[in-house]
Design an enzyme around this catalytic site. Structure first.
Site, mmCIF file in Angstrom:
data_model
loop_
_atom_site.group_PDB
_atom_site.id
_atom_site.type_symbol
_atom_site.label_atom_id
_atom_site.label_comp_id
_atom_site.label_asym_id
_atom_site.label_seq_id
_atom_site.Cartn_x
_atom_site.Cartn_y
_atom_site.Cartn_z
ATOM 1 N N CYS A 99 1.004 -1.212 0.113
ATOM 2 C CA CYS A 99 -0.064 0.041 -0.050
ATOM 3 C C CYS A 99 0.889 1.071 0.159
ATOM 4 C CB CYS A 99 -1.056 -0.190 1.193
ATOM 5 S SG CYS A 99 -0.244 -0.084 2.994
ATOM 6 N N HIS B 275 -4.306 10.111 -1.449
ATOM 7 C CA HIS B 275 -4.513 10.101 0.009
ATOM 8 C C HIS B 275 -3.279 10.462 0.875
ATOM 9 C CE1 HIS B 275 -2.744 6.196 -0.061
ATOM 10 N NE2 HIS B 275 -2.722 5.919 1.266
#
Length: 636
Positions: A405, A544
């Protein structure tokens, strides 16, 4: 489900790979070619038994180790299903769906029971030998269910197929558009299988009922071909013209470098109909070009239909299949006229958009001379780190899957007890979390993507030791020496909100400082600004998180909210791109705070200094602060 469908789509390539051999044998054996009946019969042996070939190929493709035991399970599943189901309803004809269902069942059951163990007196039937047994039992039950459930399903499929077949230009156009649009997901194989091997029926001279566009065309059905013809202009003319456009738009000094590559993949598309090498050159660089490509494929299909062109292929719509099946086609010469027109349209649209929008297609990439000189060293350092990371994870045989991630490797391993946390930290990991027996997260930082990409080929090749293991240590020394202090006046509050210590962030990686020193903000503002002067080194695809390298060499990560990677970009609007030079107060990111509050576990936003080894972060202020407030911390 999406991932599962992708696996099925990939597995379908095993049986589909048999089609070129079948098509060649079937075609060359025809009276208008070599007139050798046994050759046609040999090709028909494949075409007529595609269902069991699908069962074997899919089962083997889904098996975690590609073992032949899964292939046997797929065959057993097919034989049990097709033999048992007709005793309930002798009108059922599942076609290739019987093979697909059997292959899926065989593959899944193999993965579930391949290592099952029994008491000593039953040990002979344990492991892989048990898979065909449990497969036969399972498919007997499934045949009983499908004997009653399949007729309405088949009726629905036939109705959908008839609608698409009878929808004329719009039906073939929609199929052509979806066929190209789904290539990035791999799901185009799924819809191809339905159209090519199930839609439509034809009774040949021997009285056999044949299903599917490809099968019907090769067996002489004069109505077959509309769902195949329109691909020829795209693969023989359109995509090669796109290559020519990319070459024409390339920088003058780069034409010689990319010319050979573009010619090669363009000629491959023309000759064989294999298009992925071209499509992947612009698929992700410019989604706009790819959508236009999908639309033009639909247009080509519709034009070919309107001109009553019926042509088909056994493998793909390249020149080889065009010539091979010319004798079976209707109005095949018109395809060349359509192809020339499509080629011109592709060239004009691609060239115009590449130039007008400055798209970074091959030959137009930005070149950084300094970066080019150091690229070799960087790659070596990442490669060495990948080697040590794999060894720290327990070696090649302990690693099952690599994923990542924003900042951490998400590893699937056989046994997390074999993971050496000290070894991983010695070679750059900031922290290690053993989630359970088979899942481990290794905190790496913003360079995790490059490390993961370097690990994958190493795992495939057995992770051989690099020639120079000292590269990483030299790089660490150079980086540490380059990092300098940040004066209090040179760091500003990036967004309005409350400052809280990292220890209060509800995420173990941040709270324990695994990522590095820093602080967190609970934002009340909607715009995130740069707190420092520097360069944006990463804007994550999900928007993000943003990484910045300050003018003093400090790496800074701003991670908005927790688990916000799962929002896939929703709630965020990036206002800068990678490599943008920024100054304090420049807007970086626009937030939809209400959406984030409703959909993220927490909107706490860690601000982390990821490469400080000798320096210390000292907070000067806490509590609520306005955006732009200076002297909230110092690094010395």
């Amino acid at each position: 489900m999406f991932s599962f469908l992708q696996k099925i789509g990939k597995s379908l390539m095993f049986p589909i790979a048999t089609l070129p051999a079948a098509a060649l044998l079937l075609r060359f054996g025809q009276d208008d070619m070599l007139g050798i009946p046994f050759m046609s019969a040999a090709g028909a042996g494949i075409i007529d038994n595609l269902a069991i070939i699908f069962a074997i190929g899919i089962a083997m493709g889904l098996a975690h180790d590609g073992n032949g035991g899964a292939a046997l399970a797929g065959a057993v599943a097919y034989l049990v299903l097709t033999s048992a189901i007709v005793t309930i309803n002798d009108t059922i004809n599942m076609g290739v769906f019987s093979g697909i269902i059997s292959g899926i069942a065989g593959g899944l059951l193999y993965n579930k029971f391949y290592n099952v163990k029994f008491p000593q007196w039953l040990a002979f039937f344990g492991g892989r030998r048990f898979v065909p047994i449990v497969t036969a039992a399972t498919m007997t039950i499934l045949a009983g269910v499908l004997g009653y459930a399949w007729p309405p399903i088949q009726e629905g499929l036939d109705s959908a197929g008839e609608w698409i077949l009878n929808a004329g230009m719009f039906g073939v156009g929609a199929y052509g558009f979806l066929n190209r649009l789904l290539i990035p997901t791999g799901l185009h194989h799924v819809i191809n299988t339905v159209v090519w091997f199930d839609f439509g029926t034809f009774t040949d001279a021997s009285g056999e009922v044949v299903r599917g566009e490809i099968n019907r065309f090769l067996k002489g059905d004069p109505t077959a071909g509309p769902f195949l013809s329109g691909f020829f202009p795209i693969m023989m003319f359109g995509l090669p013209a796109a290559c020519l456009a990319m070459y024409a738009a390339a920088k003058k000094e780069r034409k010689a470098v990319v010319g050979g590559m573009l010619f090669s993949i363009g000629f491959t598309s023309f000759l064989t109909g294999i298009t992925e090498p071209i499509e992947f050159t612009f698929m992700f660089l410019s989604p706009l070009l790819y959508v236009i490509h999908a639309l033009l494929t639909g247009v080509s299909m519709m034009v070919s239909y309107a001109l009553d062109i019926h042509h088909g292929f056994g493998f793909s719509a390249g020149a080889i299949d065009y010539v091979l099946n010319y004798g079976l086609a209707t109005n095949p010469l018109l395809l060349l006229v359509v192809g020339l027109g499509i080629g011109i349209i592709y060239f004009v649209i691609f060239y115009f958009l590449i130039i007008k929008l400055d798209l970074k297609t091959p030959g137009r990439e930005e070149e950084d001379e300094e970066g080019a000189e150091n690229a070799g060293s960087d790659n070596k350092a990442v490669d060495v780190r990948a080697y040590h990371t794999i060894e720290g994870l327990g070696g090649v045989d302990n690693v099952v899957a690599v994923d990542y991630c924003t900042t951490r490797l998400r590893m699937t391993v056989k046994d997390s007890d074999r993971v050496n946390e000290k070894e991983l930290k010695r070679h750059g990991a900031m922290g290690v979390m053993k989630i359970n027996k088979t899942n481990v997260q290794v905190v790496i930082g913003t360079a995790v993507e490059f490390l993961a990409d370097a690990m994958k080929p190493r795992l495939a090749n057995g992770n051989p030791a690099p020639s120079d293991l000292s590269v990483v240590e030299k790089e660490k020394t150079n980086e540490a020496a380059a990092v300098q202090a940040i004066a209090a006046k040179d760091f500003e509050m990036p967004i309005q909100g409350d400052i809280i210590p990292l220890s209060e962030v509800p995420d173990e990686v941040f709270a324990k400082g695994m990522m590095g020193q820093g602080f967190a903000i609970v934002p009340t503002g909607n715009i995130l600004y740069s707190p420092v002067d520097g360069r944006v080194v990463s804007v994550f695809p999900t928007k993000h998180a943003i990484g910045i390298k300050t003018d003093t060499g400090v790496d800074l990560l701003i991670h908005v909210g927790l688990d916000t990677v799962k929002l896939k970009g929703q709630g965020f609007e990036a206002l800068v791109e990678q490599d943008t030079l920024v100054q304090r107060g420049d807007a970086l990111l626009k937030l939809d705070l209400e959406f984030l509050k409703a959909n993220a576990p927490s909107i706490a936003t860690p601000v982390i200094f990821t490469n400080l080894t000798e320096q210390k972060v000292t907070m000067i202020k806490d509590g609520f602060q306005e955006q732009g407030t200076a002297s909230i911390l110092k690094v010395d």
